[in-house]
Design a protein around this motif. Structure first.
Motif, PDB file in Angstrom:
ATOM      1  N   PHE A  89      43.114  41.066  34.642  1.00  0.00           N
ATOM      2  CA  PHE A  89      43.779  41.006  35.593  1.00  0.00           C
ATOM      3  C   PHE A  89      43.252  39.182  36.734  1.00  0.00           C
ATOM      4  O   PHE A  89      43.746  38.421  37.152  1.00  0.00           O
ATOM      5  N   ILE A  90      42.158  38.801  35.977  1.00  0.00           N
ATOM      6  CA  ILE A  90      41.554  37.463  36.775  1.00  0.00           C
ATOM      7  C   ILE A  90      42.358  36.263  36.055  1.00  0.00           C
ATOM      8  O   ILE A  90      42.565  35.465  36.788  1.00  0.00           O
ATOM      9  N   GLY A  91      42.211  36.592  34.487  1.00  0.00           N
ATOM     10  CA  GLY A  91      43.066  36.028  33.837  1.00  0.00           C
ATOM     11  C   GLY A  91      44.566  35.447  34.102  1.00  0.00           C
ATOM     12  O   GLY A  91      45.423  34.906  34.393  1.00  0.00           O
ATOM     13  N   GLU A  92      45.038  37.019  34.602  1.00  0.00           N
ATOM     14  CA  GLU A  92      46.340  36.974  35.095  1.00  0.00           C
ATOM     15  C   GLU A  92      46.797  36.308  36.177  1.00  0.00           C
ATOM     16  O   GLU A  92      47.751  35.860  36.455  1.00  0.00           O
ATOM     17  N   SER A  93      45.915  36.472  37.064  1.00  0.00           N
ATOM     18  CA  SER A  93      46.134  35.692  38.579  1.00  0.00           C
ATOM     19  C   SER A  93      46.106  33.963  38.380  1.00  0.00           C
ATOM     20  O   SER A  93      46.529  33.648  39.017  1.00  0.00           O
ATOM     21  N   GLY A 134      36.109  31.184  36.411  1.00  0.00           N
ATOM     22  CA  GLY A 134      37.747  30.991  36.860  1.00  0.00           C
ATOM     23  C   GLY A 134      37.365  31.451  38.766  1.00  0.00           C
ATOM     24  O   GLY A 134      38.044  31.676  39.104  1.00  0.00           O
ATOM     25  N   VAL A 135      35.975  31.595  39.226  1.00  0.00           N
ATOM     26  CA  VAL A 135      35.372  33.082  39.996  1.00  0.00           C
ATOM     27  C   VAL A 135      34.743  31.820  40.753  1.00  0.00           C
ATOM     28  O   VAL A 135      33.803  30.964  40.932  1.00  0.00           O
ATOM     29  N   LEU A 136      35.551  31.126  42.461  1.00  0.00           N
ATOM     30  CA  LEU A 136      34.587  30.334  43.592  1.00  0.00           C
ATOM     31  C   LEU A 136      33.656  31.553  43.868  1.00  0.00           C
ATOM     32  O   LEU A 136      32.589  30.712  44.207  1.00  0.00           O
ATOM     33  N   ALA A 137      34.221  31.987  44.896  1.00  0.00           N
ATOM     34  CA  ALA A 137      33.172  33.241  45.236  1.00  0.00           C
ATOM     35  C   ALA A 137      33.677  34.719  45.446  1.00  0.00           C
ATOM     36  O   ALA A 137      35.032  34.938  45.001  1.00  0.00           O
ATOM     37  N   PHE A 138      33.202  35.720  45.678  1.00  0.00           N
ATOM     38  CA  PHE A 138      33.782  36.810  46.556  1.00  0.00           C
ATOM     39  C   PHE A 138      32.513  37.378  47.142  1.00  0.00           C
ATOM     40  O   PHE A 138      31.547  36.853  47.789  1.00  0.00           O
TER      41      PHE A 138
END
Length: 158
Positions: A89-93, A134-138
């Motif tokens: 999902f993250i890759g596709e996003s 690929g993640v800045l924050a959550f």
């Protein structure tokens, strides 16, 4: 010619011999490892952020700015399957150039003594390689998006 076998790939190319004791060359990673995300948890709230992401940016994300552009619901999945789906999902996003996504894990009410298994697995997956690249924050989502049973994830721009 006794004991000679044809090459498996039949291209006729023979790899050059390696010196005795030499290790095979490893391919260079496509991207350098990302620095770790700073994690913080208090009560039901959890958050993670990369270097340079301000607390103000985290507050805005928790308030729904930017709004999530897609949702992944992981309810009822086992940890390994949930992690695989999250990575896809993250890759596709990223491929779709989305900025913010919502990941629904549930609160873990049916996890027993272990606590919220999926939420913990998702937090660790987002904060670890390869996803942290690929993640800045959550942050835990606001009540309108599922509260402690969901995470808003701010993606790096590609």
């Amino acid at each position: 010619m006794r004991g000679v076998r044809p090459l498996a790939d039949r291209t006729g190319r023979v790899p050059p011999p390696r010196p005795a004791g030499a290790k095979p060359a490893r391919p260079a990673p496509l991207l350098p490892p990302a620095p770790p995300l700073a994690l913080d948890a208090y009560g039901d709230h959890v958050e993670g952020r990369a270097d340079g992401v301000s607390r103000d940016r985290l507050r805005a994300l928790q308030d729904g700015d930017p709004a999530p552009q897609d949702t992944l619901d992981l309810h009822g999945l086992r940890r390994d399957e949930a992690t695989r789906r999250l990575e896809t999902f993250i890759g596709e996003s990223h491929r779709r150039r989305l900025r913010c996504v919502l990941v629904v894990t549930g609160r873990g009410a049916h996890s027993g003594d272990e606590g919220p298994v999926l939420r913990t697995a998702v937090v660790h997956a987002l904060a670890d390689e390869p996803l942290r690249r690929g993640v800045l924050a959550f942050v835990s989502a606001p009540p309108a998006h599922g509260g402690a049973g969901a995470l808003l994830v701010l993606l790096r721009r590609v």
